[in-house]
Design a protein around this motif. Structure first.
Motif, short mmCIF file in Angstrom:
data_model
loop_
_atom_site.label_atom_id
_atom_site.label_comp_id
_atom_site.label_asym_id
_atom_site.label_seq_id
_atom_site.Cartn_x
_atom_site.Cartn_y
_atom_site.Cartn_z
N THR A 159 42.92 53.93 40.92
CA THR A 159 43.01 53.21 42.51
C THR A 159 42.50 54.01 43.63
OG1 THR A 159 44.65 51.83 41.94
CG2 THR A 159 43.83 51.78 44.06
N VAL A 160 42.97 55.34 43.47
CA VAL A 160 42.93 56.26 44.29
C VAL A 160 41.39 56.95 44.09
CG1 VAL A 160 43.44 58.88 45.06
CG2 VAL A 160 45.32 57.17 44.71
N LEU A 161 41.05 57.35 43.11
CA LEU A 161 39.79 57.79 43.02
C LEU A 161 38.60 56.72 43.32
CD1 LEU A 161 40.54 59.75 39.80
CD2 LEU A 161 39.98 60.88 41.95
N ALA A 162 38.85 55.62 42.93
CA ALA A 162 37.60 54.72 43.08
C ALA A 162 37.60 54.45 44.62
CB ALA A 162 38.17 53.20 42.44
N GLN A 163 38.76 54.23 45.32
CA GLN A 163 38.71 54.02 46.79
C GLN A 163 38.07 55.18 47.63
OE1 GLN A 163 42.12 52.25 48.13
NE2 GLN A 163 42.57 50.69 46.56
N LEU A 164 38.45 56.28 47.11
CA LEU A 164 38.04 57.48 47.96
C LEU A 164 36.39 57.77 47.49
CD1 LEU A 164 39.14 59.85 49.51
CD2 LEU A 164 39.30 61.12 47.32
N GLY A 165 36.05 57.39 46.26
CA GLY A 165 34.75 57.60 45.77
C GLY A 165 33.61 56.40 46.37
N TYR A 166 34.10 55.24 46.17
CA TYR A 166 33.11 54.11 46.33
C TYR A 166 33.56 53.43 47.69
CZ TYR A 166 31.63 54.78 41.45
OH TYR A 166 31.04 54.91 40.27
N GLU A 167 32.70 52.82 48.24
CA GLU A 167 32.57 51.52 49.02
C GLU A 167 32.87 50.36 48.15
OE1 GLU A 167 30.33 48.93 52.27
OE2 GLU A 167 29.85 51.00 52.31
N ILE A 168 34.06 49.62 48.21
CA ILE A 168 34.17 48.88 47.18
C ILE A 168 33.95 47.37 48.00
CG2 ILE A 168 35.76 47.65 45.53
CD1 ILE A 168 37.03 50.36 45.31
N GLU A 169 33.16 46.55 47.39
CA GLU A 169 32.83 45.15 48.25
C GLU A 169 32.82 44.07 47.23
OE1 GLU A 169 29.26 42.88 50.85
OE2 GLU A 169 28.93 44.82 50.12
N LEU A 170 33.72 43.09 47.24
CA LEU A 170 33.92 41.96 46.44
C LEU A 170 32.62 40.95 46.91
CD1 LEU A 170 35.19 40.18 44.08
CD2 LEU A 170 36.65 39.34 46.11
N LEU A 171 31.74 40.74 46.04
CA LEU A 171 30.51 39.62 46.40
C LEU A 171 31.00 38.42 45.90
CD1 LEU A 171 27.68 42.12 45.13
CD2 LEU A 171 28.53 42.03 47.46
N HIS A 172 31.52 38.21 44.93
CA HIS A 172 31.76 36.86 44.34
C HIS A 172 32.83 36.73 43.15
CE1 HIS A 172 30.83 32.88 43.45
NE2 HIS A 172 30.66 32.93 42.13
N LYS A 173 33.86 35.79 43.12
CA LYS A 173 34.69 35.58 42.03
C LYS A 173 34.14 34.49 41.22
CE LYS A 173 39.05 36.10 42.61
NZ LYS A 173 40.46 36.28 43.53
N GLU A 174 34.02 34.46 39.99
CA GLU A 174 33.67 33.26 39.07
C GLU A 174 34.71 32.98 38.00
OE1 GLU A 174 31.05 30.19 38.20
OE2 GLU A 174 31.06 31.65 40.18
N PRO A 175 35.05 31.71 37.65
CA PRO A 175 36.04 31.33 36.51
C PRO A 175 35.36 31.89 35.29
CG PRO A 175 35.70 29.75 38.16
CD PRO A 175 34.72 30.52 38.48
N TRP A 176 36.02 32.26 34.37
CA TRP A 176 35.53 32.74 33.39
C TRP A 176 34.86 31.43 32.27
CZ3 TRP A 176 36.44 37.41 31.04
CH2 TRP A 176 37.39 38.38 31.81
N SER A 177 35.19 30.43 32.85
CA SER A 177 34.34 29.03 32.04
C SER A 177 32.94 29.12 32.41
CB SER A 177 35.16 28.02 32.48
OG SER A 177 35.17 27.87 34.05
N SER A 178 32.49 29.89 33.39
CA SER A 178 31.33 29.95 33.79
C SER A 178 30.28 30.77 32.88
CB SER A 178 30.76 30.32 35.28
OG SER A 178 31.28 29.46 36.15
N PHE A 179 30.96 31.41 32.04
CA PHE A 179 30.19 32.46 30.86
C PHE A 179 30.20 31.95 29.55
CE2 PHE A 179 31.74 34.72 34.67
CZ PHE A 179 30.69 35.56 35.06
N ALA A 180 29.32 32.21 28.83
CA ALA A 180 29.15 32.04 27.31
C ALA A 180 29.42 33.33 26.74
CB ALA A 180 27.97 31.31 26.94
N THR A 181 29.62 33.26 25.36
CA THR A 181 29.76 34.52 24.66
C THR A 181 29.10 34.21 23.59
OG1 THR A 181 31.35 35.91 23.60
CG2 THR A 181 31.62 33.35 23.69
#
Length: 326
Positions: free
Chosen positions: A180-202
């Motif tokens: 957490t510490v290293l990511a927040q210090l190193g990156y600008e973190i932006e949530l673009l979208h949240k998608e349910p698992w059901s929208s993905f095939a495998t």
């Protein structure tokens, strides 16, 4: 591996275009495109795409798509998470050299404080997901691999549980971690979208989604997250040359997240810890999990200037963990 379903493609296209000006879209490196569902959408949006695919089952169809276009798509046999392995000698695909990859894309290195030289997009495999995020962090702090070319922007689908860890607040001892510490210090973190698992095939043979289970954290979605390296990361005493020491100082601090900062400093043989913390305006009884990311950077820079602090305390751990990550 997870594969985005067609109905998700327009959403991804809109997210990746966000903030872009009119005219041709920039070059985009897409890893593990699979059957090319999202690739086609990105091409339709005007992106020039380099597709890095390791699975030969998908490679032929992607090459056919490449041949039908006039240079807008380039397909390369390789695995994004096998970039620049430590193995000696010539690399065998799907292992890839970032130098050769960037040369083939025509991307030149730029100074760290310059504009973004390249955007990368892909779905992070759930197997060893945390390790993959750690490896990207190491490379970013050390300006190695893809980050030798500047502040490369990552647009990644990651699990909701890992996104929750990346964006946790101080004091949340169960989820506020070294990552957490290293990511927040190193990156600008932006949530673009949240998608349910059901929208993905495998492409698993049993057809299942293999959704990772977690007891404490929400994990009902894959999150499209933009990670842009901070332009001012390497200011003060933090530099790529000592970044490994900083990383392991933070990691060791979270070995016991509820321990007091003064106890941790004493374990590092720092005798003047009270004076140091007073100068930094950090309470003596502060727990490691209560410090903000910026506090860790300020603490590291102060320790760099202390005669009582020896970087050799972390030397063996730095070497061992670097080998593991690679």
């Amino acid at each position: 591996r997870f594969i985005a379903c067609p109905q998700l493609a327009r959403t991804v296209r809109r997210c990746l275009q966000r903030g872009a000006g009119p005219g041709p879209q920039p070059l985009l490196l897409e890893f593990a495109p699979g059957p090319g569902i999202l690739t086609r959408t990105l091409l339709d949006a005007g992106f020039r795409v380099v597709a890095l695919e390791s699975n030969t089952d998908f490679f032929t169809d992607l090459q056919s798509l490449e041949n039908s276009l006039d240079g807008q798509l380039k397909v390369i046999h390789g695995d994004f998470f096998r970039l620049d392995p430590l193995a000696k000698g010539a690399l065998k695909p799907p292992a890839v050299s970032s130098d050769k990859l960037f040369e083939s894309m025509g991307v030149a290195a730029v100074p760290w404080r310059a504009d973004i030289p390249l955007k990368i997009f892909g779905i992070v495999p759930q197997q060893l997901e945390r390790n993959r995020l750690w490896r990207l962090l190491f490379a970013m702090y050390e300006c190695s691999s893809i980050y030798r070319y500047g502040r490369v922007e990552l647009n990644l689908f990651i699990s909701e549980k890992e996104y929750t860890v990346l964006t946790a607040k101080p004091g949340k001892s169960k989820i506020y971690q070294a990552l957490t510490v290293l990511a927040q210090l190193g990156y600008e973190i932006e949530l673009l979208h949240k998608e349910p698992w059901s929208s993905f095939a495998t492409n698993l043979k049993n057809g299942g989604l293999a959704i990772p289970k977690t007891a404490r954290l929400p994990n009902d979605h894959l999150c499209l997250v933009r990670l842009t390296p901070q332009q001012n990361l390497f200011t003060g005493g933090l530099k790529p040359s000592n970044a490994s020491t900083f990383i392991f100082m933070v990691k060791q601090s979270f070995a016991k997240p509820m321990s007091r900062l003064t106890d941790r400093l004493n374990s590092w043989s720092l005798d003047n810890s009270d004076t140091l913390l007073k100068a930094l305006e950090i309470p003596k009884n502060a727990a490691m999990c209560n410090l903000y990311p910026e506090d860790y950077k300020r603490l590291f820079e102060a320790l760099q200037n202390s005669d009582m602090f020896a970087e050799t305390l972390f030397h063996d751990e730095v070497l061992a963990s670097t080998r593991t990550m690679n």
